[in-house]
Design an enzyme around this catalytic site. Structure first.
Site, PDB file in Angstrom:
ATOM      1  N   CYS A   1      -0.914   5.964   7.167  1.00 26.31           N
ATOM      2  CA  CYS A   1      -2.344   5.462   7.380  1.00 26.31           C
ATOM      3  C   CYS A   1      -2.468   4.701   8.660  1.00 26.31           C
ATOM      4  O   CYS A   1      -1.640   3.772   8.890  1.00 26.31           O
ATOM      5  CB  CYS A   1      -2.975   4.644   6.321  1.00 26.31           C
TER       6      CYS A   1
ATOM      7  N   CYS B   1     -13.653 -11.204  20.415  1.00 29.56           N
ATOM      8  CA  CYS B   1     -12.827 -10.372  19.579  1.00 29.56           C
ATOM      9  C   CYS B   1     -11.793  -9.926  20.444  1.00 29.56           C
ATOM     10  O   CYS B   1     -11.096  -8.844  19.978  1.00 29.56           O
ATOM     11  CB  CYS B   1     -13.782  -9.389  19.006  1.00 29.56           C
TER      12      CYS B   1
ATOM     13  N   CYS C   1      -7.351   1.994  -1.114  1.00 31.20           N
ATOM     14  CA  CYS C   1      -7.502   1.364   0.015  1.00 31.20           C
ATOM     15  C   CYS C   1      -7.527  -0.157  -0.347  1.00 31.20           C
ATOM     16  O   CYS C   1      -8.025  -0.593  -1.078  1.00 31.20           O
ATOM     17  CB  CYS C   1      -8.507   1.537   1.022  1.00 31.20           C
TER      18      CYS C   1
ATOM     19  N   TYR D   1     -26.118 -11.281  22.359  1.00 27.56           N
ATOM     20  CA  TYR D   1     -25.464 -10.265  21.701  1.00 27.56           C
ATOM     21  C   TYR D   1     -25.599 -10.645  20.189  1.00 27.56           C
ATOM     22  O   TYR D   1     -24.678 -10.897  19.344  1.00 27.56           O
ATOM     23  CB  TYR D   1     -24.027 -10.011  21.945  1.00 27.56           C
TER      24      TYR D   1
ATOM     25  N   GLU E   1     -30.396  -8.643  21.775  1.00 32.78           N
ATOM     26  CA  GLU E   1     -29.383  -7.775  21.359  1.00 32.78           C
ATOM     27  C   GLU E   1     -29.988  -6.318  21.850  1.00 32.78           C
ATOM     28  O   GLU E   1     -31.244  -6.073  21.750  1.00 32.78           O
ATOM     29  CB  GLU E   1     -29.304  -7.760  19.742  1.00 32.78           C
TER      30      GLU E   1
ATOM     31  N   CYS F   1       0.697  -1.289  -0.014  1.00 29.79           N
ATOM     32  CA  CYS F   1       0.090   0.081   0.012  1.00 29.79           C
ATOM     33  C   CYS F   1       0.762   1.256   0.150  1.00 29.79           C
ATOM     34  O   CYS F   1       2.071   1.504   0.901  1.00 29.79           O
ATOM     35  CB  CYS F   1      -0.691  -0.054   1.182  1.00 29.79           C
TER      36      CYS F   1
END
Length: 460
Positions: free
Chosen positions: A81, A410, A163, A314, A335, A75
């Protein structure tokens, strides 16, 4: 005893490993220094930016001896960035580091001496994998430009020409909106001065359907000709939905009520043979290709036989729960986002799924009522935000005493602490944990864990 380094000091450091979050780890006589832009195997000249009692932070100013695992970043914006951190780090080493970070969290934070960690699943595509991008407008000599925040800066936006994480169509639509903004002589918003008009551009793509949703975010006021913007965007056959949102606060947010300017109010995505409607603010995993892998692992860990009551906590737009529904007796999703729940209900109808129901509510407050309505769960699937299942949500979920829990995470650090509490206080044994690389060239790590409740354990 004080730290052996001072803010502003320059040091020669050898980077040994990567910490969760993406910084290199170096040591100066045993004292830990986290080095931004330092890769394992590098020897760098680094400037100290922050000093705490037990560690310091620094940024690499020069690579004195490069790691053998450094590669050429493709990139043209890399390094300036803030989007990608590791395009210059060989991909096989990236995923090895991520797997090691999950293991380290389970051992060090979770107290799992020999965690049942399975090999990380590498991403199917290293570039062009994102189905959603949020650009910021900034002022330039040519007029309004679109880009991303510079690395380490909240107050400066770097204009981008390309991108590599989005598609060719995504790049073309961004360029068309930028050209439109310049032609219309609209002013980009200045975050520091809080003046100007154009704030963000959000692009969402159905990667398996070829459909695109465009959302323009501005400051207050109707300062553009809606029909001309629609005309510009309708030149792209992928664009099916065009929205406008107004942000009249200083906060940089894009999750806002929208006005539909043209087209359908939602686009569709296809995952594991199911169709999902996606509105501007609905949650969907950002990597469609790897979301399918993540959900397949979740389905395998759930071990459904057709007779189970499944809670999907969730649940977002219902993607995981609906992917499980064909193998379950019933699926019940919760949720907090009403827009996501509306999408989940619509998605169930769209796919002809009649054994799944979805409700809007705070997970920590809704579980008792859900159990009264749905009965005792056999399997709980939970996919919490990055902060994990802190506090009441974790304890109330554990108090359901479901025989099996599948935890989609995550964040390995909050995962480890949550799993430890489920083990120590509620008798859940960690049987499997599988990391999944959803986001190459970034520090982010997803994982799926399977827990089973030991017989005879009494919940506190």
């Amino acid at each position: 005893m004080g730290a052996p380094v001072a803010r502003g000091e320059e040091l020669e450091l050898h980077v040994d490993s990567l910490a969760y979050g993406g910084n290199g780890v170096a040591r100066l006589d045993g004292f830990v220094v986290f080095v931004r832009r330092g890769l394992p195997g590098d020897t760098v000249r680094a400037r100290v930016t922050r000093v705490k009692r037990g560690f310091a932070e620094a940024v690499a100013e020069e690579v004195l001896a490069a790691s053998a695992d450094r590669v050429e970043a493709p990139c043209p914006h890399f390094g300036r960035c803030g989007g990608c951190r590791f395009q210059d780090y060989a991909y096989e080493r990236q995923i090895a580091a991520k797997e090691a970070q999950v293991r380290d969290a389970l051992v060090r934070l979770g107290g799992f001496a020999e965690p049942p960690l399975e090999p990380i699943v590498p991403a199917a595509s290293q570039y062009h994998y994102r189905n959603k991008l949020e650009y910021s407008f900034t002022r330039s000599a040519d007029g309004p430009s679109l880009g991303f925040h510079r690395a380490g800066r909240w107050d400066e936006v770097l204009p981008v020409d390309v991108c590599l994480l989005t598609t060719d169509a995504g790049n073309r639509v961004r360029d068309a909106v930028q050209a439109w903004a310049r032609e219309e002589k609209l002013e980009a918003y200045d975050q520091a001065a809080q003046t100007g008009y154009l704030r963000h551009l959000v692009l969402r793509e159905g990667r398996n359907t070829g459909q695109m949703l465009v959302q323009l975010v501005t400051a207050k006021g109707r300062k553009f000709e809606e029909e001309y913007l629609v005309e510009v965007l309708r030149r792209f056959p992928e664009v099916r939905s065009i929205h406008w949102a107004v942000n009249d606060t200083p906060a940089e947010v894009t999750t806002l009520p929208t006005t539909l300017l043209w087209g359908e109010d939602a686009i569709e995505e296809e995952i594991l043979g199911l169709r999902f409607r996606v509105r501007p603010n609905a949650f969907l995993q950002t990597n469609t290709e790897m979301a399918e892998t993540l959900y397949e692992i979740t389905r395998a860990f759930a071990g459904l036989t057709g007779g189970e009551t499944v809670y999907d906590l969730y649940c977002g737009t219902g993607t995981i729960g609906l992917a499980l529904a064909a193998q379950a007796l019933t699926v019940w999703g919760v949720e907090i986002s009403e827009e996501s729940v509306a999408c989940a209900i619509e998605n169930a109808e769209l796919n002809g799924i009649t054994n799944a129901a979805f409700f809007a509510g705070n997970v920590s407050l809704a579980l008792e009522e859900l159990r009264e309505r749905a009965g005792q769960p056999d399997v709980v699937v939970v996919d919490p935000p990055r902060a994990g299942l802190a506090g009441k949500a974790l304890r109330r979920m554990a108090a359901l005493e479901a025989p099996r829990v599948v935890y989609v995470s995550c964040n390995p650090t909050t995962l480890a602490s949550d799993l430890a509490l489920l083990r120590d206080e509620f008798g859940y044994e960690l049987l499997r944990c599988r990391p999944v690389d959803m986001f190459p060239h970034t520090p982010h790590i997803e994982s799926v864990s399977l827990l089973e409740r030991r017989a005879g354990v009494v919940a506190p």
